[in-house]
Write a protein that holds these residues in place. Structure first.
Motif, short mmCIF file in Angstrom:
data_model
loop_
_atom_site.label_atom_id
_atom_site.label_comp_id
_atom_site.label_asym_id
_atom_site.label_seq_id
_atom_site.Cartn_x
_atom_site.Cartn_y
_atom_site.Cartn_z
N LEU A 130 53.21 40.00 40.98
CA LEU A 130 52.13 40.89 41.41
C LEU A 130 50.81 40.48 40.78
CD1 LEU A 130 51.17 43.41 42.90
CD2 LEU A 130 51.92 44.78 40.94
N GLU A 131 50.82 40.18 39.49
CA GLU A 131 49.58 39.80 38.82
C GLU A 131 49.05 38.46 39.32
OE1 GLU A 131 50.71 39.92 34.75
OE2 GLU A 131 50.47 42.11 34.56
N ARG A 132 49.96 37.60 39.76
CA ARG A 132 49.55 36.28 40.27
C ARG A 132 48.96 36.37 41.68
NH1 ARG A 132 54.10 34.20 39.71
NH2 ARG A 132 54.87 34.34 41.86
N GLU A 133 49.53 37.25 42.51
CA GLU A 133 49.16 37.26 43.93
C GLU A 133 48.12 38.31 44.30
OE1 GLU A 133 52.69 37.68 46.25
OE2 GLU A 133 53.62 35.84 45.48
N ARG A 134 48.05 39.40 43.54
CA ARG A 134 47.19 40.51 43.94
C ARG A 134 46.44 41.06 42.73
NH1 ARG A 134 49.87 42.17 48.85
NH2 ARG A 134 48.09 43.52 49.30
N ALA A 135 45.37 41.79 43.01
CA ALA A 135 44.70 42.55 41.95
C ALA A 135 45.45 43.86 41.76
CB ALA A 135 43.25 42.82 42.33
N CYS A 136 45.84 44.17 40.53
CA CYS A 136 46.65 45.37 40.31
C CYS A 136 46.17 46.11 39.07
CB CYS A 136 48.13 45.02 40.18
SG CYS A 136 48.51 43.88 38.84
N GLU A 137 46.43 47.41 39.06
CA GLU A 137 46.01 48.26 37.95
C GLU A 137 46.91 49.50 37.92
OE1 GLU A 137 42.07 50.83 36.51
OE2 GLU A 137 42.18 49.98 38.54
N VAL A 140 47.31 48.42 44.09
CA VAL A 140 47.36 47.02 44.50
C VAL A 140 46.16 46.77 45.41
CG1 VAL A 140 48.66 45.23 45.70
CG2 VAL A 140 49.87 46.92 44.30
N ASP A 141 45.28 45.88 44.99
CA ASP A 141 44.04 45.62 45.73
C ASP A 141 43.29 46.92 46.01
OD1 ASP A 141 44.59 42.92 45.72
OD2 ASP A 141 45.54 42.94 47.71
N PRO A 169 57.17 48.01 43.27
CA PRO A 169 56.14 48.79 42.57
C PRO A 169 56.70 49.99 41.81
CG PRO A 169 56.05 49.23 44.92
CD PRO A 169 57.00 48.08 44.74
N GLY A 170 57.74 50.62 42.35
CA GLY A 170 58.32 51.76 41.65
C GLY A 170 58.94 51.35 40.33
N THR A 171 59.63 50.22 40.32
CA THR A 171 60.24 49.72 39.09
C THR A 171 59.17 49.38 38.05
OG1 THR A 171 62.14 48.84 40.29
CG2 THR A 171 61.69 47.89 38.12
N LEU A 172 58.11 48.71 38.49
CA LEU A 172 57.04 48.34 37.55
C LEU A 172 56.35 49.57 36.98
CD1 LEU A 172 55.42 45.27 39.36
CD2 LEU A 172 57.19 45.31 37.59
N LEU A 173 56.15 50.59 37.81
CA LEU A 173 55.49 51.79 37.31
C LEU A 173 56.40 52.56 36.35
CD1 LEU A 173 52.90 53.40 37.39
CD2 LEU A 173 53.75 54.61 39.42
N THR A 174 57.69 52.61 36.65
CA THR A 174 58.62 53.26 35.73
C THR A 174 58.64 52.55 34.39
OG1 THR A 174 60.02 54.04 37.55
CG2 THR A 174 61.03 53.94 35.37
N ALA A 175 58.65 51.21 34.40
CA ALA A 175 58.63 50.45 33.15
C ALA A 175 57.37 50.74 32.35
CB ALA A 175 58.75 48.96 33.44
N ALA A 176 56.23 50.82 33.04
CA ALA A 176 54.97 51.12 32.35
C ALA A 176 54.99 52.51 31.74
CB ALA A 176 53.80 50.98 33.32
#
Length: 364
Positions: free
Chosen positions: A192-199, A254-255, A287-294
């Motif tokens: 995600l960080e390589r392909e898109r702008a994310c926050e 994402v973007d 995205p759900g997995t990444l947000l849960t990890a955060a």
């Protein structure tokens, strides 16, 4: 209404008066779960209870004018079968009456069961759910039922997965995750960080939660989940929990577009995962997995929680994140009225007998 029940005195109040009484009682008790708070029940009464049903607060004391020992919100359901039920629905993870200091648990609940009719709350069935076996009410109710001779049955109503965090912080926790999940988190984060702008933004103030609420609702509407059962209830809970510092509303962008959103509650060293959703268009990034990890990193490392609770549901993915599993139960108690005895006979004997015969016939 007031009635004596042996050595106990039972009173009850209707809404909205009972909410203030419950608030006063809860203020004296530390460590309530979020589902026991006045904020939760207030939102429930405002948005879930609909006429001709009504809500009441049953209070039990050992003497007139004595200190409050037990406070239990109940719904009075209309109909031929007179039911008193806990104010619980699909949002409720755990129901537990308020138990204040004094008296013996089993005797108090026995007095409550005997005195409801005389207090002006006639009932054929009392249904309390979801009850936790590790909670104080569960054993006390079973003790009271064994002594009083009421017909009853307890059935599993849902499963609860939770995490005992332990020592070492998030990094130690992540190393204990299944390798498949660890690899997904690391691989998809890098992708995600390589392909898109994310926050990721995590709102924890009333202003921040209010500002992020629209993005959460848009994600939920675009997700795979069915329509929200009661949007006004969710908004009310978020506003009031945010005012108490308990709400966390996390959004992954994402973007610049909200791709995943979650609602967590953090109270008394426990983080409860209340709502999860993501937009299927972004599924390739998990995205759900990444947000849960955060969020896990946030509540473990920054907020120092001791328990993370996934609340309701036995979904397979919850096992990957959590460490322990336990069940929640629905307890149905049948009064010694004509309808209550008939319902008790059907639900505790005849029903199981017929099901056993049907299953036996199918297995032949």
């Amino acid at each position: 209404m007031v009635a004596g029940a042996g050595m106990h005195v039972i009173t009850w109040k209707g809404a909205p008066d009972w909410l203030a009484a419950y608030d006063a009682a809860a203020a004296a008790l530390p460590g309530l779960t979020f589902g026991q708070t006045p904020e939760w029940f207030g939102a429930y009464v405002r948005h879930i209870v609909r006429p001709p049903g009504r809500s009441v607060l049953v209070e039990l004391r050992e003497a007139v004018g004595g200190p409050l020992l037990l406070a239990m919100p109940l719904l009075v359901e209309p109909g031929g079968m007179r039911r008193l039920v806990s104010p619980s629905n699909y949002y409720t993870a755990h129901f537990e009456p308020l138990r204040l200091p004094g008296g013996e648990d089993g005797r108090l609940y026995a007095g409550l069961l005997r005195g409801l009719d005389r207090a002006g709350l006639p009932w054929d069935e009392l249904r309390l759910e979801p009850l936790a076996p590790e909670g104080r009410a569960y054993d006390a109710l079973h003790e009271a039922l064994a002594a009083a001779g009421y017909a009853w049955r307890a059935d599993k109503c849902h499963t609860n997965w939770y995490l005992e965090v332990g020592q070492g912080g998030y990094e130690v926790y992540e190393r204990r995750l299944p390798s498949r999940l660890r690899n997904t988190i690391r691989r998809q984060r890098a992708r995600l960080e390589r392909e898109r702008a994310c926050e990721i933004r995590i709102a924890d103030t009333p202003e921040g939660v209010a500002a992020s609420l629209g993005d959460y609702e848009r994600v939920y509407e675009r997700s795979w989940k069915p329509a929200e059962g009661n949007v006004l209830f969710i908004r009310d809970i978020l506003e009031r929990f945010a005012a108490r510092g308990w709400a966390r509303l996390a959004v992954l962008y994402v973007d610049g577009e909200a791709a995943a959103a979650q609602i967590w509650f953090v109270k008394d060293a426990t983080a409860s995962i209340f709502k999860l959703s993501y937009v299927p268009d972004y599924a390739r990034y998990s995205p759900g997995t990444l947000l849960t990890a955060a969020m896990m990193r946030r509540v473990i490392d920054e907020e120092g929680v001791e328990v993370v609770d996934f609340l309701t549901g036995d979904d397979a993915y919850k096992k990957d994140w959590m460490s322990h599993r336990r069940d929640r139960y629905s307890l149905r108690i049948f009064n010694r009225t004509a309808r209550g005895r008939l319902a008790g006979l059907w639900n505790t004997r005849v029903k199981d007998l017929l099901q056993g015969r049907w299953q036996g016939a199918c297995n032949q």
